[in-house]
Design a protein around this motif. Structure first.
Motif, PDB file in Angstrom:
ATOM      1  N   ILE A 148       0.841  -1.200   0.000  1.00  7.77           N
ATOM      2  CA  ILE A 148       0.000   0.000   0.000  1.00  7.77           C
ATOM      3  C   ILE A 148       0.874   1.247   0.000  1.00  7.77           C
ATOM      4  CG2 ILE A 148      -1.608   1.364   1.386  1.00  7.77           C
ATOM      5  CD1 ILE A 148      -2.906  -1.246   2.264  1.00  7.77           C
ATOM      6  N   GLU A 149       1.920   1.222   0.854  1.00 11.16           N
ATOM      7  CA  GLU A 149       2.834   2.369   0.907  1.00 11.16           C
ATOM      8  C   GLU A 149       3.580   2.549  -0.400  1.00 11.16           C
ATOM      9  OE1 GLU A 149       5.288   1.549   4.267  1.00 11.16           O
ATOM     10  OE2 GLU A 149       3.772   2.169   5.746  1.00 11.16           O
ATOM     11  N   ARG A 150       3.947   1.441  -1.038  1.00 15.06           N
ATOM     12  CA  ARG A 150       4.611   1.550  -2.341  1.00 15.06           C
ATOM     13  C   ARG A 150       3.668   2.137  -3.376  1.00 15.06           C
ATOM     14  NH1 ARG A 150       8.269  -3.024  -4.814  1.00 15.06           N
ATOM     15  NH2 ARG A 150       8.770  -1.203  -6.065  1.00 15.06           N
ATOM     16  N   GLY A 151       2.408   1.708  -3.327  1.00 15.22           N
ATOM     17  CA  GLY A 151       1.431   2.234  -4.275  1.00 15.22           C
ATOM     18  C   GLY A 151       1.184   3.720  -4.100  1.00 15.22           C
ATOM     19  N   LEU A 152       1.315   4.184  -2.854  1.00 15.23           N
ATOM     20  CA  LEU A 152       1.127   5.614  -2.579  1.00 15.23           C
ATOM     21  C   LEU A 152       2.416   6.416  -2.726  1.00 15.23           C
ATOM     22  CD1 LEU A 152      -1.168   5.327   0.584  1.00 15.23           C
ATOM     23  CD2 LEU A 152      -1.867   5.895  -1.756  1.00 15.23           C
ATOM     24  N   GLY A 153       3.494   5.711  -3.101  1.00 12.10           N
ATOM     25  CA  GLY A 153       4.776   6.395  -3.273  1.00 12.10           C
ATOM     26  C   GLY A 153       5.459   6.746  -1.966  1.00 12.10           C
ATOM     27  N   LEU A 154       5.065   6.086  -0.859  1.00 10.82           N
ATOM     28  CA  LEU A 154       5.653   6.394   0.447  1.00 10.82           C
ATOM     29  C   LEU A 154       6.816   5.485   0.797  1.00 10.82           C
ATOM     30  CD1 LEU A 154       2.328   6.848   2.463  1.00 10.82           C
ATOM     31  CD2 LEU A 154       3.754   8.625   1.408  1.00 10.82           C
TER      32      LEU A 154
END
Length: 360
Positions: free
Chosen positions: A198-204
């Protein structure tokens, strides 16, 4: 005559069908609730026990690594060093210097009698190695430990087939799919993986790895002869408090010798006599600080019983070596359980003196 109510007739006719649907739904829910933890454990495979193609762990089962190293050992060893992680600092080089035979350190964390049966028979029966001597360091807790554990030869196929009862032990081990420890660890890993993506998808988060907390067995710590050399100085000891808490819990809950564990050691000794393999067995010593912390548990009684049983079984070519009286440098220990390199060297020399009769 009163006329039948059509609606009541329909309701009565429908009731059995509704009941069947209800019970089918109930059984499905119960089955799913029972099956879900096992599926989660198998798919995530947090301890690298099941060979799941979807495993999220970066851990490598130590017994699998030792089996792989043993299969590739050059030259083929004539001595196997067996035991728990206490025995990991007995250097095969020291053993070779004292006994004049090539050696391999096949000790594993929480080593059990079944581990030693499987590794010995794997080396002799499958690999064809000319094993002439076993050096076996027995932790007292091995006698009272559960018969099937998370760390066990039964989880490694190449070792499992050399157990005394491979099929029975395999099916008994399947209950661990529902163990609270594995289910909780699998849930944590899966949650961390989902959060990571999820964090990767949000660029975090740009990292490709999400399981930094996952337990790891680093093969770089082991030489080709199975010795845990730890050349890069990575910490491998445990905190004193962690070891004390773990042993206190264990010896408050595990005080009865398991007859099957005794039977397994007897089976191994009989196998060695049949194949003309000499054995030198000893019971590992306890650091004084750890021994003091275990006074209100059954640890002392368990150790006395372990020494008594091991001595009793060491007959007809099997040698018992008492290493209790050695002048140990307790500061050499890495932690309250694991000896350092100097102690491993000292124990190797004592085992040779004991087996050759030079210590009287």
């Amino acid at each position: 005559m009163a006329q039948a109510d059509p609606q009541l007739d329909d309701l009565m006719c429908a009731s059995p069908e509704h009941a069947r649907r209800f019970f089918r739904l109930l059984l499905s829910l119960i089955f799913t609730a029972l099956l879900a933890p096992a599926v989660l454990t198998y798919v995530v495979d947090p301890l690298d026990l099941y060979g799941s193609p979807f495993s999220l762990t970066s851990r490598i089962e130590p017994r699998r690594l030792k089996a792989d190293l043993l299969a590739a050992a050059t030259p083929p060893p004539e001595v196997l060093i067996l035991g728990s992680s206490w025995v990991r600092t007995i250097d095969p080089v020291d053993v070779e210097a004292n006994f004049g035979m090539s050696a391999f350190n096949a000790s594993v964390s929480n080593g059990s009698f079944k581990d030693w049966i499987a590794l010995t028979r794997y080396a002799v029966d499958e690999l064809g190695y000319p094993i002439r001597l076993l050096l076996i360091g027995i932790d007292p807790g091995a006698y009272v430990a559960p018969l099937i554990r998370h760390d066990d030869a039964v989880h490694v196929p190449v070792l499992r087939r050399h157990l005394e009862h491979p099929y029975r032990d395999y099916w008994r081990s399947r209950r661990l799919l529902w163990s609270g420890h594995q289910v909780m660890l699998a849930a944590r890993m899966l949650a961390a993986e989902i959060r990571h993506w999820i964090e990767r998808g949000l660029g975090l988060n740009d990292s490709a790895q999400s399981l930094g907390f996952s337990p790891i067995t680093d093969p770089r710590d082991w030489r080709a002869d199975g010795f845990d050399v730890n050349p890069r100085g990575r910490p491998r000891g445990q905190s004193a408090e962690m070891i004390k808490e773990d042993r206190q819990w264990f010896y408050r809950n595990r005080t009865e010798v398991q007859p099957e564990n005794v039977s397994s050691l007897r089976f191994l000794f009989d196998y060695c006599r049949k194949h003309e393999i000499k054995v030198v067995a000893f019971v590992t010593v306890v650091h004084p600080d750890l021994r003091a912390s275990l006074r209100d548990t059954g640890a002392a009684a368990v150790r006395r019983e372990a020494v008594r049983i091991t001595r009793q079984l060491c007959t007809d070519g099997i040698t018992y070596c008492d290493i209790d009286s050695l002048p140990y440098d307790w500061d050499d220990f890495e932690d309250l359980h694991h000896p350092g390199l100097a102690t491993g060297h000292q124990v190797a020399q004592e085992l040779w003196a004991c087996s050759s009769g030079e210590n009287g």
